[in-house]
Design an enzyme around this catalytic site. Sequence first.
Site, PDB file in Angstrom:
ATOM      1  N   ALA A  66       2.535   0.785  -4.460  1.00 36.25           N
ATOM      2  CA  ALA A  66       1.902   0.749  -5.777  1.00 36.25           C
ATOM      3  C   ALA A  66       1.525  -0.698  -6.056  1.00 36.25           C
ATOM      4  CB  ALA A  66       2.888   1.245  -6.822  1.00 36.25           C
ATOM      5  N   GLY A 111       4.872   3.219  -2.333  1.00 33.58           N
ATOM      6  CA  GLY A 111       4.024   4.373  -2.633  1.00 33.58           C
ATOM      7  C   GLY A 111       3.187   4.807  -1.430  1.00 33.58           C
ATOM      8  N   GLU A 114       5.317   6.867   0.618  1.00 35.69           N
ATOM      9  CA  GLU A 114       5.529   8.140  -0.082  1.00 35.69           C
ATOM     10  C   GLU A 114       4.317   9.071   0.067  1.00 35.69           C
ATOM     11  OE1 GLU A 114       6.836   5.772  -3.533  1.00 35.69           O
ATOM     12  OE2 GLU A 114       8.549   7.119  -3.651  1.00 35.69           O
ATOM     13  N   GLU A 134      11.073  -1.019  -2.424  1.00 33.65           N
ATOM     14  CA  GLU A 134      11.175  -1.146  -3.880  1.00 33.65           C
ATOM     15  C   GLU A 134      12.448  -1.859  -4.318  1.00 33.65           C
ATOM     16  OE1 GLU A 134      10.178   1.579  -2.274  1.00 33.65           O
ATOM     17  OE2 GLU A 134       8.539   2.571  -3.340  1.00 33.65           O
TER      18      GLU A 134
HETATM   19  N1  CO8 Z   1       0.525  -4.698  -4.895  1.00 31.04           N
HETATM   20  C1  CO8 Z   1      -0.402  -5.616  -5.227  1.00 31.04           C
HETATM   21  N2  CO8 Z   1      -0.907  -6.523  -4.353  1.00 31.04           N
HETATM   22  C2  CO8 Z   1      -0.437  -6.466  -3.096  1.00 31.04           C
HETATM   23  C3  CO8 Z   1       0.533  -5.527  -2.684  1.00 31.04           C
HETATM   24  C4  CO8 Z   1       1.020  -4.600  -3.656  1.00 31.04           C
HETATM   25  N3  CO8 Z   1       1.900  -3.656  -3.356  1.00 31.04           N
HETATM   26  N4  CO8 Z   1       0.822  -5.752  -1.386  1.00 31.04           N
HETATM   27  C5  CO8 Z   1       0.045  -6.783  -0.995  1.00 31.04           C
HETATM   28  N5  CO8 Z   1      -0.711  -7.216  -2.022  1.00 31.04           N
HETATM   29  C6  CO8 Z   1      -1.690  -8.313  -2.033  1.00 31.04           C
HETATM   30  C7  CO8 Z   1      -1.000  -9.685  -2.001  1.00 31.04           C
HETATM   31  O1  CO8 Z   1      -0.591 -10.061  -3.297  1.00 31.04           O
HETATM   32  C8  CO8 Z   1      -2.093 -10.544  -1.438  1.00 31.04           C
HETATM   33  O2  CO8 Z   1      -3.013 -10.806  -2.458  1.00 31.04           O
HETATM   34  P1  CO8 Z   1      -3.656 -12.316  -2.592  1.00 31.04           P
HETATM   35  O3  CO8 Z   1      -4.420 -12.499  -1.311  1.00 31.04           O
HETATM   36  O4  CO8 Z   1      -4.529 -12.185  -3.797  1.00 31.04           O
HETATM   37  O5  CO8 Z   1      -2.517 -13.250  -2.725  1.00 31.04           O
HETATM   38  C9  CO8 Z   1      -2.798  -9.623  -0.431  1.00 31.04           C
HETATM   39  O6  CO8 Z   1      -2.440  -8.295  -0.816  1.00 31.04           O
HETATM   40  C10 CO8 Z   1      -2.356  -9.839   0.981  1.00 31.04           C
HETATM   41  O7  CO8 Z   1      -0.931  -9.749   1.027  1.00 31.04           O
HETATM   42  P2  CO8 Z   1       0.001 -10.879   1.689  1.00 31.04           P
HETATM   43  O8  CO8 Z   1      -0.661 -12.213   1.625  1.00 31.04           O
HETATM   44  O9  CO8 Z   1       1.350 -10.757   1.072  1.00 31.04           O
HETATM   45  O10 CO8 Z   1       0.010 -10.375   3.203  1.00 31.04           O
HETATM   46  P3  CO8 Z   1       1.155 -10.575   4.278  1.00 31.04           P
HETATM   47  O11 CO8 Z   1       0.596 -10.096   5.554  1.00 31.04           O
HETATM   48  O12 CO8 Z   1       1.704 -11.947   4.213  1.00 31.04           O
HETATM   49  O13 CO8 Z   1       2.328  -9.591   3.810  1.00 31.04           O
HETATM   50  C11 CO8 Z   1       3.248  -7.482   3.053  1.00 31.04           C
HETATM   51  C12 CO8 Z   1       2.114  -8.210   3.816  1.00 31.04           C
HETATM   52  C13 CO8 Z   1       4.550  -7.658   3.825  1.00 31.04           C
HETATM   53  C14 CO8 Z   1       2.871  -6.012   3.011  1.00 31.04           C
HETATM   54  C15 CO8 Z   1       3.386  -8.072   1.647  1.00 31.04           C
HETATM   55  O14 CO8 Z   1       2.095  -8.134   1.047  1.00 31.04           O
HETATM   56  C16 CO8 Z   1       4.266  -7.278   0.744  1.00 31.04           C
HETATM   57  O15 CO8 Z   1       5.482  -7.372   0.848  1.00 31.04           O
HETATM   58  N6  CO8 Z   1       3.683  -6.449  -0.171  1.00 31.04           N
HETATM   59  C17 CO8 Z   1       4.416  -5.674  -1.118  1.00 31.04           C
HETATM   60  C18 CO8 Z   1       5.009  -4.442  -0.482  1.00 31.04           C
HETATM   61  C19 CO8 Z   1       5.844  -3.680  -1.483  1.00 31.04           C
HETATM   62  O16 CO8 Z   1       6.818  -4.184  -2.008  1.00 31.04           O
HETATM   63  N7  CO8 Z   1       5.457  -2.411  -1.740  1.00 31.04           N
HETATM   64  C20 CO8 Z   1       6.146  -1.575  -2.672  1.00 31.04           C
HETATM   65  C21 CO8 Z   1       5.506  -1.686  -4.020  1.00 31.04           C
HETATM   66  S1  CO8 Z   1       6.405  -0.805  -5.259  1.00 31.04           S
HETATM   67  C22 CO8 Z   1       5.990   0.802  -5.013  1.00 31.04           C
HETATM   68  O17 CO8 Z   1       5.219   1.157  -4.168  1.00 31.04           O
HETATM   69  C23 CO8 Z   1       6.629   1.794  -5.925  1.00 31.04           C
HETATM   70  C24 CO8 Z   1       5.973   3.176  -5.837  1.00 31.04           C
HETATM   71  C25 CO8 Z   1       6.467   4.043  -6.941  1.00 31.04           C
HETATM   72  C26 CO8 Z   1       6.067   3.528  -8.242  1.00 31.04           C
HETATM   73  C27 CO8 Z   1       6.632   4.228  -9.385  1.00 31.04           C
HETATM   74  C28 CO8 Z   1       6.998   3.220 -10.408  1.00 31.04           C
HETATM   75  C29 CO8 Z   1       6.946   3.337 -11.754  1.00 31.04           C
END
Ligand code: CO8
Length: 263
Positions: A66, A111, A114, A134
């Site tokens: 998400a 997500g 999921e 998460e």
């Molecule tokens: N949301 C928003 N932006 C994201 C997300 C995300 N989940 N993942 C990556 N991005 C963005 C980064 O912020 C970055 O943006 P910018 O270039 O503007 O800085 C761009 O994508 C590229 O990402 P990275 O530079 O971080 O790329 P890396 O290769 O270094 O890392 C990763 C990749 C490991 C995937 C890293 O981006 C990361 O850890 N992302 C988050 C993953 C995460 O935690 N996902 C779970 C999110 S929570 C969720 O899904 C809950 C679902 C249920 C929700 C119900 C709730 C109410």
Amino acid sequence: MDYTNIIFKVEDGIATIIFNRPKALNALNDELLMEFSRALDEIACDENIRVLILSGAGEKSFVAGADITELAKFNSLEGKTFAKNGQRIIGKLQELPIPVIAAVNGFALGGGCEVVLACDIVYASEKATFGLPEINLGLIPGFGGTQRLPRLIGSNMAKEMIFTGKMIPASEALVIGIANRVFAPEALIEETIKTARLIAAKGKVSLRAAKQAVNNGINVDLVTGCCIEADAFALCMSSKDKNEGTTAFLEKRKAVFKGTLKD
Ligand code: CO8
């Protein structure tokens, strides 16, 4: 219908939805979820679509979860509404009467993982990683992950993934049963389409019955599950595809299924 956060196309009865926010690693924001939901409604109403493929735009990611920039701003009530909405849409994906294949080309996190858990078949690139991170955000999975993952891989394996938030490579996802098969990145889409075509050539009524029998039977006791199977089997008996399939066998020719629900 116009879509900007997904790419939606249909070719030869095979629908493809590509999550398309590559700059944010295809994270699921509200707009994307709404478009995904609409596309699923379109697919559910289209008699001619026989299989759905899901994948992510770009080289790196299927869906990295998400959108955290949206999540960060939610209060409790907004969080619950978002989770319920996501659950409803992912439920709709799982209940789609046609088979759904995930072609996981990169990160399938939160997500995104999921979404994968609600698909019928999961093909992964060697570069794919899966995880429910998460916990690292002070959250828990909210789109069904705490419920579908234990049902798929067992509660201890699921708890390890959920409690640690660790990402696992495709090779491990294959061993524990999240992924059906793993392919070289350049072969992923071709192999997915090959399987989609194979499935699309089967009878529509029997595909629908088979999916429903498995999905509806998985959470009930064996006796009830077998009753569900018998009902689904009976439904196939009255289909034109059953006449074609059995007749073709007896006439020693290949069956040609029309893939229609109409008699
Ligand atoms: N949301 C928003 N932006 C994201 C997300 C995300 N989940 N993942 C990556 N991005 C963005 C980064 O912020 C970055 O943006 P910018 O270039 O503007 O800085 C761009 O994508 C590229 O990402 P990275 O530079 O971080 O790329 P890396 O290769 O270094 O890392 C990763 C990749 C490991 C995937 C890293 O981006 C990361 O850890 N992302 C988050 C993953 C995460 O935690 N996902 C779970 C999110 S929570 C969720 O899904 C809950 C679902 C249920 C929700 C119900 C709730 C109410």
